[in-house]
Design a protein around this motif. Sequence first.
Motif, short mmCIF file in Angstrom:
data_model
loop_
_atom_site.label_atom_id
_atom_site.label_comp_id
_atom_site.label_asym_id
_atom_site.label_seq_id
_atom_site.Cartn_x
_atom_site.Cartn_y
_atom_site.Cartn_z
N GLN A 169 86.27 65.26 6.31
CA GLN A 169 85.11 64.38 6.25
C GLN A 169 85.06 63.72 4.87
OE1 GLN A 169 83.17 63.63 8.68
NE2 GLN A 169 83.26 65.29 10.18
N MET A 170 85.04 62.38 4.86
CA MET A 170 85.00 61.64 3.61
C MET A 170 84.07 60.45 3.76
SD MET A 170 89.01 61.59 2.45
CE MET A 170 88.65 60.66 0.94
N ARG A 171 83.35 60.16 2.74
CA ARG A 171 82.44 59.01 2.76
C ARG A 171 83.21 57.74 2.38
NH1 ARG A 171 76.94 59.68 -0.47
NH2 ARG A 171 76.73 61.25 1.18
N GLY A 172 83.00 56.69 3.16
CA GLY A 172 83.61 55.42 2.83
C GLY A 172 82.96 54.79 1.60
N PHE A 173 83.52 53.70 1.15
CA PHE A 173 82.96 53.04 -0.02
C PHE A 173 83.36 51.57 -0.05
CE2 PHE A 173 87.06 54.83 -1.30
CZ PHE A 173 87.67 53.75 -1.93
N GLU A 174 82.64 50.82 -0.85
CA GLU A 174 82.96 49.42 -1.11
C GLU A 174 83.37 49.29 -2.56
OE1 GLU A 174 80.00 46.62 0.06
OE2 GLU A 174 79.66 47.57 2.02
N ILE A 175 84.38 48.46 -2.78
CA ILE A 175 84.78 48.15 -4.14
C ILE A 175 85.07 46.66 -4.19
CG2 ILE A 175 87.14 48.90 -3.62
CD1 ILE A 175 87.35 49.60 -6.65
N GLY A 176 84.22 45.93 -4.90
CA GLY A 176 84.30 44.48 -4.84
C GLY A 176 84.02 44.02 -3.43
N ARG A 177 84.90 43.19 -2.91
CA ARG A 177 84.74 42.70 -1.54
C ARG A 177 85.49 43.56 -0.52
NH1 ARG A 177 85.53 36.11 -2.22
NH2 ARG A 177 84.06 35.83 -3.95
N GLN A 178 86.11 44.62 -0.97
CA GLN A 178 86.87 45.48 -0.08
C GLN A 178 85.97 46.62 0.40
OE1 GLN A 178 89.71 44.39 0.67
NE2 GLN A 178 90.47 43.21 -1.08
N ARG A 179 86.09 46.92 1.69
CA ARG A 179 85.31 48.03 2.27
C ARG A 179 86.26 48.99 2.97
NH1 ARG A 179 81.84 48.85 7.00
NH2 ARG A 179 82.34 46.77 7.79
N LEU A 180 86.19 50.25 2.59
CA LEU A 180 87.04 51.28 3.18
C LEU A 180 86.19 52.22 4.01
CD1 LEU A 180 88.77 50.31 0.62
CD2 LEU A 180 89.95 52.49 0.92
N GLU A 181 86.73 52.60 5.15
CA GLU A 181 86.08 53.55 6.03
C GLU A 181 87.06 54.66 6.37
OE1 GLU A 181 83.53 53.60 10.20
OE2 GLU A 181 85.13 52.11 9.96
N PHE A 182 86.64 55.90 6.14
CA PHE A 182 87.47 57.05 6.47
C PHE A 182 86.98 57.62 7.80
CE2 PHE A 182 87.72 56.77 1.84
CZ PHE A 182 89.09 56.74 1.67
N VAL A 183 87.90 57.73 8.75
CA VAL A 183 87.58 58.22 10.09
C VAL A 183 88.16 59.62 10.23
CG1 VAL A 183 87.84 57.81 12.57
CG2 VAL A 183 87.61 55.87 10.99
N TYR A 184 87.29 60.55 10.57
CA TYR A 184 87.69 61.95 10.65
C TYR A 184 88.38 62.26 11.97
CZ TYR A 184 87.16 67.02 11.29
OH TYR A 184 87.38 68.35 11.55
N GLN A 185 89.50 62.98 11.89
CA GLN A 185 90.15 63.54 13.08
C GLN A 185 90.31 65.03 12.86
OE1 GLN A 185 94.17 62.17 14.03
NE2 GLN A 185 93.83 62.60 16.19
N ASN A 186 90.05 65.80 13.90
CA ASN A 186 90.21 67.25 13.83
C ASN A 186 91.55 67.59 13.18
OD1 ASN A 186 91.55 69.74 15.23
ND2 ASN A 186 89.34 70.10 15.34
#
Length: 281
Positions: free
Chosen positions: A123-140
């Motif tokens: 489990q990880m929280r996504g974040f924005e940096i500048g105009r870039q947006r990252l999303e971490f999707v959890y898999q078992n």
Amino acid sequence: MSIFAYDMGVPSIEAFFEKRLAQGRAYFTREEAQAAFDLSPHALSVALTRQVRKKRLARPWRGFYLILRPEDRAFGAPDPVRWIDPLMQYLQLDYRIALLRAAAFHGASHQAAMVFQVIVPRQMRGFEIGRQRLEFVYQNPQAFVQVNQTGWLGSLKSEAGFAKVAGLELTLLDCARYFHKAAGIGGLAQIAKDLGGQAKPSDLAQIAVHYENSAVRRLGYLLERAGHVAQADALRPFVRQAKTAALLDPSVKPLVEGLPGLHEKAPGWRLILNESVEVDF
């Protein structure tokens, strides 16, 4: 050396940046910076913070820095494909670029990835940096280890090296499993149409063992609907394992809460078609 010398552009910090860039490594860790400069930890923190404020550096994660080229500064950070692999190595965590970005990589031309999606076993929280947006999707973690295999992965190349990306078959199954993060059922249907014909049926069947049965059936139905019969047939044995019929789109609620409503059924896939699906040709 004083902290103020860094801000005045003393060649040492410029040389450090230039050497990293020349090596194709537009990033560094705090530990590497600490080893390179004769500064106390506090002085180093202040120096790096000032470089971030000047937009010479960006910090997507604590202790991990990006060196910004002039062309990167307008966006606040370069494309994550250039630094996701070293970031994940720094975090000592396996990963794969997935979903919409992976679909676009494999040729799903209708998919515009507004977010950079990475599947991880934590489990990880996504974040924005500048105009870039990252999303971490959890898999078992157990399923992740089983499917995040070299033979089922590809690589995205940039001037900084290579980053892991889901292979075509894995991309299809990831999008089926996490369709709510891949432009919904309509987005999944479009991806199935665009990419399904290129998928190896045997690989689809092998990978599908590690996914929820309902997700596999949704993908099989959409592959069949798109005319990719061989790929759909590879997933048909999973229908026999289904205990109950599943909604094509479980996020769609009935008009009257508590009443299931009348929906068309796809008995060949044990699905209830509670959502119309349209794709572009």
